[in-house]
Design a protein around this motif. Structure first.
Motif, PDB file in Angstrom:
ATOM      1  N   ILE A  52      -1.987  -6.404   2.993  1.00  0.00           N
ATOM      2  CA  ILE A  52      -1.743  -5.162   2.294  1.00  0.00           C
ATOM      3  C   ILE A  52      -2.810  -4.983   1.266  1.00  0.00           C
ATOM      4  O   ILE A  52      -3.487  -6.117   0.675  1.00  0.00           O
ATOM      5  CB  ILE A  52      -0.464  -5.309   1.475  1.00  0.00           C
ATOM      6  CG1 ILE A  52      -0.154  -3.933   0.591  1.00  0.00           C
ATOM      7  CG2 ILE A  52      -0.168  -6.382   0.458  1.00  0.00           C
ATOM      8  CD1 ILE A  52       1.231  -3.784   0.079  1.00  0.00           C
ATOM      9  N   ASP A  53      -3.611  -3.934   1.481  1.00  0.00           N
ATOM     10  CA  ASP A  53      -3.597  -3.046   1.941  1.00  0.00           C
ATOM     11  C   ASP A  53      -4.529  -2.639   3.345  1.00  0.00           C
ATOM     12  O   ASP A  53      -5.416  -3.138   3.227  1.00  0.00           O
ATOM     13  CB  ASP A  53      -4.025  -1.487   0.707  1.00  0.00           C
ATOM     14  CG  ASP A  53      -3.769  -0.145   1.254  1.00  0.00           C
ATOM     15  OD1 ASP A  53      -3.076   0.152   2.173  1.00  0.00           O
ATOM     16  OD2 ASP A  53      -4.598   0.497   0.688  1.00  0.00           O
ATOM     17  N   VAL A  55      -4.057  -9.845   0.031  1.00  0.00           N
ATOM     18  CA  VAL A  55      -4.180  -8.632  -0.802  1.00  0.00           C
ATOM     19  C   VAL A  55      -5.639  -8.051  -0.367  1.00  0.00           C
ATOM     20  O   VAL A  55      -6.641  -9.046  -0.612  1.00  0.00           O
ATOM     21  CB  VAL A  55      -3.792  -8.837  -2.018  1.00  0.00           C
ATOM     22  CG1 VAL A  55      -2.156  -8.614  -2.022  1.00  0.00           C
ATOM     23  CG2 VAL A  55      -4.405  -9.717  -2.816  1.00  0.00           C
ATOM     24  N   GLN A  78      -0.341  -5.383  -7.905  1.00  0.00           N
ATOM     25  CA  GLN A  78       1.061  -4.901  -7.506  1.00  0.00           C
ATOM     26  C   GLN A  78       1.512  -5.164  -6.030  1.00  0.00           C
ATOM     27  O   GLN A  78       2.599  -5.224  -5.631  1.00  0.00           O
ATOM     28  CB  GLN A  78       1.032  -3.657  -7.983  1.00  0.00           C
ATOM     29  CG  GLN A  78       2.768  -3.058  -8.222  1.00  0.00           C
ATOM     30  CD  GLN A  78       2.655  -1.946  -8.905  1.00  0.00           C
ATOM     31  OE1 GLN A  78       1.912  -0.652  -8.743  1.00  0.00           O
ATOM     32  NE2 GLN A  78       3.581  -1.912  -9.949  1.00  0.00           N
ATOM     33  N   TRP A  79       0.469  -4.898  -5.228  1.00  0.00           N
ATOM     34  CA  TRP A  79       0.693  -4.960  -3.833  1.00  0.00           C
ATOM     35  C   TRP A  79       1.121  -6.572  -3.687  1.00  0.00           C
ATOM     36  O   TRP A  79       1.838  -6.565  -2.780  1.00  0.00           O
ATOM     37  CB  TRP A  79      -0.575  -4.714  -3.217  1.00  0.00           C
ATOM     38  CG  TRP A  79      -1.119  -3.424  -3.318  1.00  0.00           C
ATOM     39  CD1 TRP A  79      -0.003  -2.251  -3.424  1.00  0.00           C
ATOM     40  CD2 TRP A  79      -2.211  -2.789  -2.918  1.00  0.00           C
ATOM     41  NE1 TRP A  79      -0.863  -1.082  -3.305  1.00  0.00           N
ATOM     42  CE2 TRP A  79      -1.960  -1.279  -3.330  1.00  0.00           C
ATOM     43  CE3 TRP A  79      -3.465  -3.239  -2.814  1.00  0.00           C
ATOM     44  CZ2 TRP A  79      -3.232  -0.684  -3.041  1.00  0.00           C
ATOM     45  CZ3 TRP A  79      -4.689  -2.176  -2.666  1.00  0.00           C
ATOM     46  CH2 TRP A  79      -4.374  -1.209  -2.849  1.00  0.00           C
ATOM     47  N   VAL A 106       5.163   2.189  -9.661  1.00  0.00           N
ATOM     48  CA  VAL A 106       4.272   1.648  -8.781  1.00  0.00           C
ATOM     49  C   VAL A 106       3.068   2.432  -9.115  1.00  0.00           C
ATOM     50  O   VAL A 106       3.334   3.579  -9.136  1.00  0.00           O
ATOM     51  CB  VAL A 106       4.815   2.233  -7.204  1.00  0.00           C
ATOM     52  CG1 VAL A 106       3.575   1.761  -6.284  1.00  0.00           C
ATOM     53  CG2 VAL A 106       5.982   0.977  -6.895  1.00  0.00           C
ATOM     54  N   TYR A 122      -4.018  -2.547  -8.778  1.00  0.00           N
ATOM     55  CA  TYR A 122      -3.325  -2.267  -7.739  1.00  0.00           C
ATOM     56  C   TYR A 122      -3.286  -3.590  -6.840  1.00  0.00           C
ATOM     57  O   TYR A 122      -1.830  -3.807  -6.148  1.00  0.00           O
ATOM     58  CB  TYR A 122      -4.150  -1.579  -7.010  1.00  0.00           C
ATOM     59  CG  TYR A 122      -4.584   0.018  -7.672  1.00  0.00           C
ATOM     60  CD1 TYR A 122      -3.856   0.256  -8.789  1.00  0.00           C
ATOM     61  CD2 TYR A 122      -5.353   0.852  -7.177  1.00  0.00           C
ATOM     62  CE1 TYR A 122      -3.969   1.522  -9.385  1.00  0.00           C
ATOM     63  CE2 TYR A 122      -5.580   2.004  -7.660  1.00  0.00           C
ATOM     64  CZ  TYR A 122      -4.908   2.441  -8.902  1.00  0.00           C
ATOM     65  OH  TYR A 122      -5.147   3.571  -9.531  1.00  0.00           O
ATOM     66  N   LEU A 123      -3.859  -4.336  -6.706  1.00  0.00           N
ATOM     67  CA  LEU A 123      -3.768  -5.700  -5.696  1.00  0.00           C
ATOM     68  C   LEU A 123      -2.745  -6.350  -6.423  1.00  0.00           C
ATOM     69  O   LEU A 123      -1.935  -7.153  -5.621  1.00  0.00           O
ATOM     70  CB  LEU A 123      -5.247  -6.441  -5.846  1.00  0.00           C
ATOM     71  CG  LEU A 123      -6.194  -6.005  -4.414  1.00  0.00           C
ATOM     72  CD1 LEU A 123      -6.462  -4.495  -4.796  1.00  0.00           C
ATOM     73  CD2 LEU A 123      -7.250  -6.784  -4.399  1.00  0.00           C
ATOM     74  N   LEU A 128       1.504  -2.111   4.374  1.00  0.00           N
ATOM     75  CA  LEU A 128       1.927  -3.816   4.609  1.00  0.00           C
ATOM     76  C   LEU A 128       2.084  -3.931   6.259  1.00  0.00           C
ATOM     77  O   LEU A 128       2.781  -3.365   6.977  1.00  0.00           O
ATOM     78  CB  LEU A 128       3.083  -4.097   3.692  1.00  0.00           C
ATOM     79  CG  LEU A 128       3.703  -5.531   4.208  1.00  0.00           C
ATOM     80  CD1 LEU A 128       2.589  -6.595   3.443  1.00  0.00           C
ATOM     81  CD2 LEU A 128       4.970  -5.740   3.645  1.00  0.00           C
ATOM     82  N   GLY A 154       0.857   1.034  -0.594  1.00  0.00           N
ATOM     83  CA  GLY A 154       0.130   0.257   0.092  1.00  0.00           C
ATOM     84  C   GLY A 154       0.578   0.111   1.439  1.00  0.00           C
ATOM     85  O   GLY A 154       1.753   0.230   1.690  1.00  0.00           O
ATOM     86  N   GLY A 162       6.038   1.010  -1.750  1.00  0.00           N
ATOM     87  CA  GLY A 162       5.765   1.858  -2.809  1.00  0.00           C
ATOM     88  C   GLY A 162       6.322   3.192  -3.014  1.00  0.00           C
ATOM     89  O   GLY A 162       6.467   3.566  -3.988  1.00  0.00           O
ATOM     90  N   GLY A 167       4.451  -7.285  -1.710  1.00  0.00           N
ATOM     91  CA  GLY A 167       4.293  -8.021  -0.502  1.00  0.00           C
ATOM     92  C   GLY A 167       5.050  -9.522  -0.502  1.00  0.00           C
ATOM     93  O   GLY A 167       5.673  -9.794   0.415  1.00  0.00           O
TER      94      GLY A 167
END
Length: 405
Positions: free
Chosen positions: A139-140, A223, A154-155, A120, A151-152, A126, A124, A287, A159
């Protein structure tokens, strides 16, 4: 099970926090609640509530991080209640923690002490927001004021996996928050994130979404960077509160309005349950290598009780271990990964081992962000001195167990 809560965090701490702790502890005697903070202040708050449940434990933490403190306060006040909660969770003294204080420090303390799950890049927040038929997850919502496209992505993965578990949706609709639905709208972060997400064939990407789509059942997971998400969250809360106040003001203007309101009371109660922020409880910090629920800074007793219940259900669902296994797999978040995630913890979040479908379509989220158990914390009186449980036979002189560092 042991849940740690920062008793000194929040605008109305420790009173509001301890009220919620007592409400939750009485409803769930099988769970120990560690109220972490300055013991004298905690005892003072408990003294206003009559008998203290035996499963409330005080854990001394002499220092306090204020709502306006900067992240450096974590270093300057190593023995504050927030740091202490995180250490308890890391060392096995607690199974989850609830933090309702300074959001920046809450996120930093979690990542500092617990670390992030392997792989990770950024944790973030959620957060569930109600839409016309259920819930949209954003998220986030404040963990990172700035973000990178990866990052987005992975979120979106985390999510979508969580929503599959929580709601039973086999292919959650994922959207990137922007100022328009046409490609090319928005800033560089939006455009680059969208392009990266297109490469993840196993994500059900619907493209760019606008703020109104969050509330009309267009998308399941939204996201965005933490700054934008937090503005969206606070705007939604403020709008719901304002509409409620406008309705109240209109009701008191005439007898006809009062009679109509009496007839409409069930609908109004349903609206409040669906939209009031206190019924959400808190948001998950996904995360990090430990269950962390981030509560609202102005959390009241109802919000605190719901946040503790959220933490309990995450522990019961073995959420962290399942998320570790999910992220360790080489493929992206696809149907097989979501099915594995769903099978292992679905029953704890949905209260059922079966999915229901409507008209042959995939199951859409019809859960509400209110408490998932049978205890309605909203019906508990706000009178601080009232005995909250008429069936509670605990002697009034009984004091909670005290545990000092």
């Amino acid at each position: 099970m042991r849940l740690a809560i920062d008793a000194m965090g929040g605008d109305d701490a420790p009173d509001a926090i301890i009220e919620g702790v007592v409400d939750y502890a009485r409803a769930h005697p099988e769970v120990s609640v560690l109220a972490v903070g300055q013991s004298d202040a905690i005892y003072h708050s408990l003294g206003k509530l009559g008998a203290t449940p035996a499963n409330v434990v005080i854990h001394e933490a002499p220092e306090v991080i204020a709502m306006g403190d900067k992240i450096t306060a974590l270093r300057d006040k190593p023995n504050d209640s927030m740091n202490t909660c995180a250490r308890l969770l890391k060392e096995g003294g607690a199974d989850a923690m609830v933090l309702c204080g300074n959001t920046a420090c809450s996120v930093a303390a979690s990542q500092l002490h617990l670390g992030r799950i392997n792989g990770v890049k950024r944790a973030g927040i959620l957060t569930p927001l109600p839409h016309i038929n259920g819930t949209t997850w954003v998220i986030d919502c404040g963990a990172n004021s700035t973000a990178k496209p990866e990052y987005l992505v992975q979120w979106a993965e985390m999510g979508a996996a969580f929503v599959t578990c929580y709601s039973g949706i086999t292919a959650p609709r994922v959207g990137v928050l922007s100022i328009g639905t046409e490609e090319g709208k928005g800033d560089d972060l939006t455009a680059q994130s969208l392009e990266l997400l297109k490469q993840h064939a196993n994500l059900n990407l619907i493209g760019l979404v606008e703020g109104n789509h969050v509330f009309n059942d267009t998308v399941d997971v939204v996201v965005c960077d933490g700054f934008t998400g937090n503005v969206l969250l606070k705007s939604a809360e403020g709008t719901a509160s304002a509409i409620g106040q406008i309705i109240k003001d209109g009701i008191h203007k005439s007898l006809r309005a009062k009679l109509g309101a009496w007839l409409m009371r069930p609908a109004f109660d349903h609206l409040k349950q669906r939209t009031h922020w206190s019924n959400v409880g808190g948001a998950l910090l996904v995360g990090v290598n430990g269950i962390t629920v981030i509560g609202h800074g102005r959390s009241n007793r109802v919000a605190v009780a719901h946040a503790l219940r959220q933490a309990q259900r995450c522990v019961q669902g073995n959420l962290i271990q399942t998320m570790r296994e999910l992220l360790a797999q080489p493929s992206q978040v696809g149907s097989q990964r979501r099915s594995s995630f769903l099978d292992s913890v679905k029953s704890f979040f949905t209260g059922s081992g079966e999915n229901e479908s409507r008209g042959g379509e995939q199951n859409r989220d019809n859960t509400q962000p209110s408490a998932p158990d049978n205890h309605d914390y909203r019906n508990i009186s706000n009178k601080k001195t009232q005995r909250l449980d008429p069936l509670d036979k605990t002697p009034d002189h009984q004091r909670p167990t005290r545990h000092d560092d």
